[in-house]
Design a protein around this motif. Structure first.
Motif, mmCIF file in Angstrom:
data_model
loop_
_atom_site.group_PDB
_atom_site.id
_atom_site.type_symbol
_atom_site.label_atom_id
_atom_site.label_comp_id
_atom_site.label_asym_id
_atom_site.label_seq_id
_atom_site.Cartn_x
_atom_site.Cartn_y
_atom_site.Cartn_z
ATOM 1 N N ASN A 193 0.847 -1.194 0.000
ATOM 2 C CA ASN A 193 0.000 0.000 0.000
ATOM 3 C C ASN A 193 0.881 1.242 0.000
ATOM 4 O O ASN A 193 1.629 1.487 0.953
ATOM 5 C CB ASN A 193 -0.907 0.005 1.229
ATOM 6 C CG ASN A 193 -1.766 -1.244 1.325
ATOM 7 O OD1 ASN A 193 -2.381 -1.655 0.341
ATOM 8 N ND2 ASN A 193 -1.799 -1.857 2.490
ATOM 9 N N THR B 211 1.477 5.368 -0.157
ATOM 10 C CA THR B 211 0.908 6.677 0.139
ATOM 11 C C THR B 211 1.987 7.727 -0.052
ATOM 12 O O THR B 211 3.099 7.579 0.469
ATOM 13 C CB THR B 211 0.380 6.747 1.586
ATOM 14 O OG1 THR B 211 -0.565 5.701 1.797
ATOM 15 C CG2 THR B 211 -0.282 8.087 1.846
ATOM 16 N N ASP C 234 2.500 1.755 -7.416
ATOM 17 C CA ASP C 234 1.638 0.580 -7.312
ATOM 18 C C ASP C 234 1.813 -0.318 -8.537
ATOM 19 O O ASP C 234 1.881 -1.545 -8.420
ATOM 20 C CB ASP C 234 0.188 1.028 -7.170
ATOM 21 C CG ASP C 234 -0.770 -0.146 -7.062
ATOM 22 O OD1 ASP C 234 -0.839 -0.753 -5.976
ATOM 23 O OD2 ASP C 234 -1.459 -0.463 -8.061
ATOM 24 N N GLU D 283 5.014 4.546 2.991
ATOM 25 C CA GLU D 283 4.655 5.968 3.005
ATOM 26 C C GLU D 283 5.843 6.807 2.546
ATOM 27 O O GLU D 283 6.958 6.663 3.063
ATOM 28 C CB GLU D 283 4.227 6.405 4.399
ATOM 29 C CG GLU D 283 3.789 7.852 4.474
ATOM 30 C CD GLU D 283 3.255 8.243 5.834
ATOM 31 O OE1 GLU D 283 3.150 9.453 6.121
ATOM 32 O OE2 GLU D 283 2.945 7.322 6.627
ATOM 33 N N CYS E 242 -2.652 17.085 -4.928
ATOM 34 C CA CYS E 242 -3.330 15.789 -4.929
ATOM 35 C C CYS E 242 -3.071 15.026 -6.224
ATOM 36 O O CYS E 242 -2.880 13.805 -6.212
ATOM 37 C CB CYS E 242 -4.830 15.979 -4.710
ATOM 38 S SG CYS E 242 -5.275 16.572 -3.066
ATOM 39 N N SER F 231 0.479 13.596 -6.127
ATOM 40 C CA SER F 231 0.536 12.474 -5.190
ATOM 41 C C SER F 231 -0.120 11.236 -5.779
ATOM 42 O O SER F 231 0.438 10.128 -5.696
ATOM 43 C CB SER F 231 -0.143 12.854 -3.867
ATOM 44 O OG SER F 231 0.504 13.946 -3.261
ATOM 45 N N ARG F 232 -1.292 11.408 -6.393
ATOM 46 C CA ARG F 232 -1.995 10.255 -6.967
ATOM 47 C C ARG F 232 -1.217 9.649 -8.124
ATOM 48 O O ARG F 232 -1.179 8.418 -8.285
ATOM 49 C CB ARG F 232 -3.396 10.667 -7.418
ATOM 50 C CG ARG F 232 -4.375 10.915 -6.281
ATOM 51 C CD ARG F 232 -5.804 10.819 -6.778
ATOM 52 N NE ARG F 232 -6.079 11.828 -7.787
ATOM 53 C CZ ARG F 232 -6.621 13.006 -7.533
ATOM 54 N NH1 ARG F 232 -6.917 13.343 -6.287
ATOM 55 N NH2 ARG F 232 -6.868 13.870 -8.496
ATOM 56 N N GLU G 25 2.493 -0.933 4.780
ATOM 57 C CA GLU G 25 2.268 0.445 4.348
ATOM 58 C C GLU G 25 3.602 1.080 3.972
ATOM 59 O O GLU G 25 4.524 1.122 4.784
ATOM 60 C CB GLU G 25 1.604 1.264 5.459
ATOM 61 C CG GLU G 25 0.272 0.705 5.945
ATOM 62 C CD GLU G 25 -0.815 0.825 4.891
ATOM 63 O OE1 GLU G 25 -0.712 1.733 4.038
ATOM 64 O OE2 GLU G 25 -1.777 0.025 4.936
ATOM 65 N N GLU H 244 1.667 7.642 -6.620
ATOM 66 C CA GLU H 244 1.124 6.443 -5.976
ATOM 67 C C GLU H 244 0.737 5.398 -7.010
ATOM 68 O O GLU H 244 1.037 4.200 -6.852
ATOM 69 C CB GLU H 244 -0.091 6.810 -5.134
ATOM 70 C CG GLU H 244 0.227 7.581 -3.865
ATOM 71 C CD GLU H 244 -1.013 8.104 -3.182
ATOM 72 O OE1 GLU H 244 -0.871 8.767 -2.129
ATOM 73 O OE2 GLU H 244 -2.132 7.864 -3.689
ATOM 74 N N LYS I 26 2.825 11.763 0.403
ATOM 75 C CA LYS I 26 2.426 13.020 1.032
ATOM 76 C C LYS I 26 3.471 14.079 0.714
ATOM 77 O O LYS I 26 4.666 13.841 0.872
ATOM 78 C CB LYS I 26 2.282 12.853 2.547
ATOM 79 C CG LYS I 26 1.207 11.861 2.963
ATOM 80 C CD LYS I 26 1.116 11.741 4.468
ATOM 81 C CE LYS I 26 0.028 10.754 4.877
ATOM 82 N NZ LYS I 26 -0.059 10.607 6.352
#
Length: 359
Positions: free
Chosen positions: A79, A81, A164, A191, A153, A156-157, A189, A160, A83
């Motif tokens: 997962n 993330t 992934d 991060e 955003c 970041s997306r 996770e 990510e 930031k």
């Protein structure tokens, strides 16, 4: 980062790149210096720090045991993330470095000016007056903040989604190990905290995630079966020396490289000024080649993506693809040498290994 705002500054940077000139003195296919640290947080299960030029980020990996009904029916994935710190060095890109104004700062009278188009003391007057400069300034800040948050955003997306794809879909990391028993799985996770965004975030994030995954160690706890409930239970640890642990084999991940284009000029590793020009990005994932020659383009491409279109010169897209492949080949020996050096100096948990292409 000093944001390039004027059209004249943008035009100067654009023309410089078109002529193969970069303001930091690098060639079109040179990378910035790279600094890597591994195992920087003792409280994390895996961690790394990457500084690529002025781009800086931390990667922290933590594993948490979850109890489930049936682990075999769950998809085993890491997962991710991302930031981006909104203040400090990133404030110029993602919003003003000051206390953010809330919508309540637009007082009732000021909202009335915007909706009706008159000054409050003239509500009963038929004379239409434009909003005051103070109201317009507040509204401009509000809109700029909303756009900045939206851009943050989106960045970041995008990162990510790329991570992934790289580590969950294109790698062979034996993620089935995440299932400890029928009723227990590890939730891993990953991060990424971007301290400073100053260009080429995708490659920096990829290198940091790969280094942190190499540092990651997971425990395989003892499992017992409860015949009454029919569930698996995590047994008590009697001897810490008898614990079984496992690591991901990062050699089973693809090599990642990117290339960028402004106009018809292709280059590598944009800095913070060049990122302002919104260059077209091409990134590729390739299987580990048998040859160590950087200029050898004979490889198996497992994935490629292009953000943006355009370019008038013949063969521009092929050049971007070839350049991205060679960038991936450049990064691979650097990261492998770094990990080798780090393992030799791991007795010092705060040691730093500095590696650069262009020294």
């Amino acid at each position: 980062m000093d944001v390039v705002r004027s059209k004249g500054q943008r035009m100067f940077l654009h023309q410089a790149i078109e002529h193969g000139i970069r303001i930091d003195g690098r060639g079109s296919f040179d990378h910035r210096p790279l600094s890597l640290e591994q195992g920087i947080l003792r409280t994390a299960d895996g961690s790394a720090r990457v500084i690529l030029g002025k781009t800086e980020l931390f990667v922290i990996i933590n594993a948490e045991m979850l109890e489930v009904d049936d682990s075999s029916s769950l998809e085993k994935r890491l997962n991710f993330t991302v930031k981006i710190a909104p203040q400090g060095p990133n404030a110029a890109r993602f919003g003003p470095d000051e206390k953010r104004r809330d919508d309540e700062d637009l007082e009732r009278d000021e909202i009335l000016q915007l909706s009706v188009g008159i000054r409050p003391e003239q509500e009963n007057s038929s004379v239409i007056m434009p909003p005051s400069d103070n109201v317009l300034d507040k509204l401009a800040v509000k809109y700029e903040r909303e756009i900045s948050e939206e851009n943050e955003c989106l960045v970041s997306r995008d990162i990510e989604a790329a991570l992934d794809k790289i580590f969950n879909d294109l790698s062979e990391l034996e993620l089935e190990r995440i299932a400890v028993s029928k009723n227990h799985v590890w939730s891993i996770e990953v991060e990424l905290m971007v301290v400073k965004y100053a260009g080429n975030l995708l490659e920096a994030a990829y290198l940091g995630a790969k280094a942190a995954l190499d540092d990651f160690v997971c425990i395989q706890p003892p499992v017992t079966h409860d015949t009454e409930t029919g569930k698996d239970l995590i047994g008590a640890v009697q001897d810490e020396d008898a614990l079984v642990s496992w690591k991901f084999d990062i050699e089973k991940t693809p090599l990642i490289g990117t290339s960028y284009r402004v106009g018809d000029s292709v280059f590598l590793d944009p800095n913070d000024y060049e990122e302002v020009l919104n260059p077209v990005l091409c990134w590729v994932a390739i299987d580990r080649p048998t040859s160590n020659k950087i200029a050898d383009d004979d490889c198996c491409i497992s994935w490629s993506a292009l953000t943006g279109t355009g370019g008038t010169r013949d063969g521009i897209h092929r050049e971007m693809l070839t350049t991205a492949i060679r960038s991936a080949r450049k990064w691979d020996p650097v990261l492998r040498d770094y990990i080798k050096l780090w393992r030799q100096t791991k007795r010092d948990p705060y040691a730093t290994v500095l590696l650069s292409f262009n020294k």
